[in-house]
Write a protein that holds these residues in place. Structure first.
Motif, PDB file in Angstrom:
ATOM      1  N   GLY A 233       3.714  62.169  31.410  1.00  0.00           N
ATOM      2  CA  GLY A 233       4.842  61.232  31.548  1.00  0.00           C
ATOM      3  C   GLY A 233       5.556  60.977  30.228  1.00  0.00           C
ATOM      4  N   LYS A 234       5.438  61.914  29.290  1.00  0.00           N
ATOM      5  CA  LYS A 234       6.066  61.737  27.976  1.00  0.00           C
ATOM      6  C   LYS A 234       7.591  61.675  28.098  1.00  0.00           C
ATOM      7  CE  LYS A 234       4.184  65.618  26.675  1.00  0.00           C
ATOM      8  NZ  LYS A 234       3.460  65.835  27.951  1.00  0.00           N
ATOM      9  N   SER A 235       8.145  62.590  28.874  1.00  0.00           N
ATOM     10  CA  SER A 235       9.610  62.638  28.995  1.00  0.00           C
ATOM     11  C   SER A 235      10.122  61.400  29.722  1.00  0.00           C
ATOM     12  CB  SER A 235      10.031  63.909  29.728  1.00  0.00           C
ATOM     13  OG  SER A 235       9.581  65.047  29.018  1.00  0.00           O
ATOM     14  N   THR A 236       9.378  60.958  30.727  1.00  0.00           N
ATOM     15  CA  THR A 236       9.761  59.740  31.445  1.00  0.00           C
ATOM     16  C   THR A 236       9.758  58.564  30.476  1.00  0.00           C
ATOM     17  OG1 THR A 236       8.587  60.666  33.340  1.00  0.00           O
ATOM     18  CG2 THR A 236       9.289  58.371  33.519  1.00  0.00           C
ATOM     19  N   LEU A 237       8.722  58.518  29.627  1.00  0.00           N
ATOM     20  CA  LEU A 237       8.610  57.429  28.666  1.00  0.00           C
ATOM     21  C   LEU A 237       9.767  57.468  27.663  1.00  0.00           C
ATOM     22  CD1 LEU A 237       6.843  55.039  27.753  1.00  0.00           C
ATOM     23  CD2 LEU A 237       5.643  56.620  26.231  1.00  0.00           C
ATOM     24  N   PRO A 253       3.870  70.592  35.629  1.00  0.00           N
ATOM     25  CA  PRO A 253       3.354  70.502  34.261  1.00  0.00           C
ATOM     26  C   PRO A 253       3.962  71.605  33.397  1.00  0.00           C
ATOM     27  CG  PRO A 253       1.554  70.482  35.867  1.00  0.00           C
ATOM     28  CD  PRO A 253       2.806  70.845  36.607  1.00  0.00           C
ATOM     29  N   GLY A 254       4.282  71.294  32.167  1.00  0.00           N
ATOM     30  CA  GLY A 254       4.875  72.295  31.274  1.00  0.00           C
ATOM     31  C   GLY A 254       6.389  72.305  31.357  1.00  0.00           C
ATOM     32  N   THR A 255       6.991  71.191  31.736  1.00  0.00           N
ATOM     33  CA  THR A 255       8.450  71.135  31.866  1.00  0.00           C
ATOM     34  C   THR A 255       9.135  71.172  30.498  1.00  0.00           C
ATOM     35  OG1 THR A 255       8.256  69.864  33.899  1.00  0.00           O
ATOM     36  CG2 THR A 255      10.376  69.756  32.759  1.00  0.00           C
ATOM     37  N   ALA A 341       0.282  53.567  35.436  1.00  0.00           N
ATOM     38  CA  ALA A 341      -0.595  52.475  35.860  1.00  0.00           C
ATOM     39  C   ALA A 341      -0.368  52.147  37.337  1.00  0.00           C
ATOM     40  CB  ALA A 341      -0.344  51.240  34.996  1.00  0.00           C
ATOM     41  N   ASP A 342       0.852  52.407  37.801  1.00  0.00           N
ATOM     42  CA  ASP A 342       1.159  52.105  39.218  1.00  0.00           C
ATOM     43  C   ASP A 342       0.320  52.936  40.183  1.00  0.00           C
ATOM     44  OD1 ASP A 342       3.609  54.461  39.914  1.00  0.00           O
ATOM     45  OD2 ASP A 342       2.933  54.108  37.881  1.00  0.00           O
ATOM     46  N   LEU A 343      -0.202  54.058  39.702  1.00  0.00           N
ATOM     47  CA  LEU A 343      -0.994  54.925  40.579  1.00  0.00           C
ATOM     48  C   LEU A 343      -2.466  54.517  40.616  1.00  0.00           C
ATOM     49  CD1 LEU A 343       0.351  58.515  39.770  1.00  0.00           C
ATOM     50  CD2 LEU A 343       0.991  56.992  41.653  1.00  0.00           C
TER      51      LEU A 343
HETATM   52  N1  LIG Z   1       3.860  57.248  39.535  1.00  0.00           N
HETATM   53  C1  LIG Z   1       4.266  57.530  38.307  1.00  0.00           C
HETATM   54  N2  LIG Z   1       4.737  58.740  38.048  1.00  0.00           N
HETATM   55  C2  LIG Z   1       5.152  59.006  36.799  1.00  0.00           C
HETATM   56  C3  LIG Z   1       5.121  58.021  35.795  1.00  0.00           C
HETATM   57  N3  LIG Z   1       5.604  58.575  34.653  1.00  0.00           N
HETATM   58  C4  LIG Z   1       5.932  59.844  34.954  1.00  0.00           C
HETATM   59  N4  LIG Z   1       5.667  60.106  36.245  1.00  0.00           N
HETATM   60  C5  LIG Z   1       5.877  61.372  36.960  1.00  0.00           C
HETATM   61  O1  LIG Z   1       5.025  62.344  36.387  1.00  0.00           O
HETATM   62  C6  LIG Z   1       5.668  63.626  36.422  1.00  0.00           C
HETATM   63  C7  LIG Z   1       5.698  64.193  35.022  1.00  0.00           C
HETATM   64  O2  LIG Z   1       6.510  63.381  34.216  1.00  0.00           O
HETATM   65  P1  LIG Z   1       7.170  63.903  32.882  1.00  0.00           P
HETATM   66  O3  LIG Z   1       7.798  62.736  32.232  1.00  0.00           O
HETATM   67  O4  LIG Z   1       8.005  65.082  33.149  1.00  0.00           O
HETATM   68  O5  LIG Z   1       5.854  64.333  32.115  1.00  0.00           O
HETATM   69  P2  LIG Z   1       5.723  65.084  30.736  1.00  0.00           P
HETATM   70  O6  LIG Z   1       4.549  64.509  30.033  1.00  0.00           O
HETATM   71  O7  LIG Z   1       6.999  65.061  29.995  1.00  0.00           O
HETATM   72  O8  LIG Z   1       5.365  66.545  31.186  1.00  0.00           O
HETATM   73  P3  LIG Z   1       5.597  67.950  30.418  1.00  0.00           P
HETATM   74  O9  LIG Z   1       6.989  68.000  29.935  1.00  0.00           O
HETATM   75  O10 LIG Z   1       5.312  68.938  31.453  1.00  0.00           O
HETATM   76  O11 LIG Z   1       4.601  67.989  29.317  1.00  0.00           O
HETATM   77  C8  LIG Z   1       7.046  63.390  37.000  1.00  0.00           C
HETATM   78  O12 LIG Z   1       7.016  63.694  38.356  1.00  0.00           O
HETATM   79  C9  LIG Z   1       7.270  61.914  36.786  1.00  0.00           C
HETATM   80  O13 LIG Z   1       8.153  61.351  37.725  1.00  0.00           O
HETATM   81  C10 LIG Z   1       4.614  56.724  36.122  1.00  0.00           C
HETATM   82  O14 LIG Z   1       4.549  55.795  35.300  1.00  0.00           O
HETATM   83  N5  LIG Z   1       4.209  56.550  37.394  1.00  0.00           N
END
Ligand SMILES: Nc1nc2c(ncn2[C@@H]2O[C@H](COP(=O)(O)OP(=O)(O)OP(=O)(O)O)[C@@H](O)[C@H]2O)c(=O)[nH]1
Ligand SMILES: [Mg+2]
Length: 467
Positions: A233-237, A253-255, A341-343
């Protein structure tokens, strides 16, 4: 640096491009006649300082360029200490460049970077630390950067250096007086007084040198790398932190491959967040390169935010990565985040992880997308990690020296240290006097009381043209 400090210089003081107005600045002994020779209002030639003139500016062939406002300052009561005319014309490159050309034709020459400020320095309008503050103010990219620049422009750095200088001058005066009477072998100066003066100077210097950290934070901001396993969830964060959809998010994974950078201001400080590729062993060459870049980014970051999928937890490989990192970069602050945390339906699970000491913050980056306050804990941790809590609320001027100052202040402190040791050993006043002079010399280089061409070049070449 241009050697002809007596010539008349002109430059565009405002940014290029379309705008309502543009300002062309002219400074030097011929500033008024140069503008007057192209200006329709004849009164300008004899203008007194602090007067405003409206008229047409013409080119060498007498063609009207624009109706402009000319503001006249007579030296030494001007920003540079010389005669200055500021010509405000309509904005846009065509008009401003035509005005400039007309003034160059009339005898002004293009100003070098920082030359206006350099002239202000040479005419005693600003000391060197204040001149540098002008550049910092222009380039300030955060509230903290702005506040430290304003404090320095108001002379706060110079005053602090002046206080050190004063105690050293006092010490030097006592010591040198004694040297004058060296033959008679008298000690005018009470050794305790000298020691106290030097201790005081050392303490002030220590504080000033320490303020370089704040200076660097204020000027450069903080580089925070978001690292962790793929899909954590790094990109989401990142997107939630900067309130913008900057990085691609997907369940695959690996986006993320290339590092994605985005900025946000927290507590008055500029934070540059770097989202990186998830860390894992992979046969995919492109992803492997992403992982390599992620590691390199982590190695050069100011803070690492390590994101863990709370539903999965931290595995052994990650622990050893973090352990290795702690050895490789013991000073790197690491903030661990339990994301998603929601999961997690069983809160005991999160607590247990937290007790393990590995994971400090529990968040849902996804929820934070619509509720930015959910990341306030992380924001506080970030400020804490760089010891910058409360700075934004701090009253008064924030004194913060720059790298150039720090180097001279360190050298001054070393000289004061030598002087203290000489004093403690009860050795000769002449060595003491030498060390004190060396310290004073270094302080002079900070404020520009002592200058070398090299120092001036280094300072003013960083300015833009027109400043
Ligand atoms: N339920 C839930 N899903 C999340 C949360 N944060 C991220 N996700 C989901 O997790 C998946 C991966 O999220 P990314 O933000 O792309 O993760 P990342 O760490 O950047 O992944 P890579 O780029 O592959 O390394 C996506 O489908 C997001 O929507 C969260 O807090 N809760
Ligand atoms: Mg990603």
């Amino acid at each position: 640096m241009p050697p002809d400090a007596r010539s008349t210089i002109a430059a565009l003081a405002t940014a290029r491009g379309t705008a309502a107005l543009a300002v062309v600045r002219v400074s030097g002994p011929e500033a008024v006649p140069v503008v007057a020779s192209r200006f329709s209002n004849e009164g300008l030639a004899e203008a007194e300082g602090r007067t405003v003139w409206v008229g047409w500016l013409r080119d060498g062939d007498g063609r009207r360029i624009d109706q402009v406002v000319s503001v006249v300052w007579r030296g030494p009561h001007s920003s540079t200490g010389e005669d200055v005319v500021e010509v405000t014309c309509h904005g846009g490159d065509t008009v401003a460049q035509a005005v400039l050309r007309a003034l160059y034709d009339a005898g002004a020459r293009p100003a070098a970077p920082g030359e206006f400020t350099q002239r202000a320095f040479l005419h005693g309008k600003l000391d060197l630390a204040q001149a540098e503050a002008v550049a910092d103010l222009i380039h300030a990219e955060s509230r903290l950067g702005h506040r430290t620049a304003v404090a320095a422009l108001r002379g706060r750095v110079s005053d602090a250096v002046g206080a050190v200088r004063q105690s050293l001058v006092q010490t030097a005066a006592l010591v040198e007086l004694e040297l004058d009477f060296g033959e008679e072998d008298v000690e005018f100066a009470d050794r305790d007084d000298l020691r106290d003066l030097l201790t005081g100077a050392d303490r002030l210097l220590e504080e000033l040198v320490g303020s370089a950290r704040l200076g660097a934070l204020a000027r450069d901001g903080v580089r925070v790398v978001l690292g962790g396993r793929p899909n954590a969830g790094k990109s989401t964060l990142l997107n939630a932190l900067v309130g913008e959809d900057r990085a691609i998010v997907s369940p695959t994974p690996g986006t993320t491959r290339d590092a994605v950078e985005a900025e946000a201001e927290i507590g008055g400080l500029r934070f540059r967040f770097v989202d990186t590729a998830g860390l894992r062993e992979t046969a995919d060459a492109i992803e492997a390169e992403g992982t390599r870049r992620a590691r390199a980014a982590i190695d050069t970051s100011d803070v690492l935010v390590y994101v863990v999928d709370a539903a999965v937890g931290l595995d052994g490989e990650e622990r050893s990565f973090l352990d290795d990192l702690a050895v490789r970069r013991p000073d790197l602050p690491v903030i661990c985040i339990q994301n998603k945390a929601d999961l997690v339906t069983d809160p005991a699970r999160l607590d247990a992880e937290a007790e393990g000491g590995t994971t400090a913050l529990v968040v849902s980056a996804q929820d934070a997308m619509t509720n930015p306050a959910a990341l306030d804990g992380l924001r506080r941790s970030l400020l804490h990690a760089v010891r910058a809590e409360g700075l934004d609320a701090a009253e008064g001027g924030l004194v913060a020296v720059n790298e150039r100052h720090r180097a001279h202040l360190e050298a001054a402190r070393e000289a004061v240290g030598r002087a203290r040791r000489t004093l403690a050993a009860g050795s000769g006043g002449d060595t003491l006097a030498l060390d004190l002079r060396a310290a004073l010399h270094e302080l002079g280089l900070v404020t520009g009381a002592v200058t070398t061409e090299h120092v001036l070049d280094a300072v003013f070449s960083q300015f833009c043209i027109g400043k």
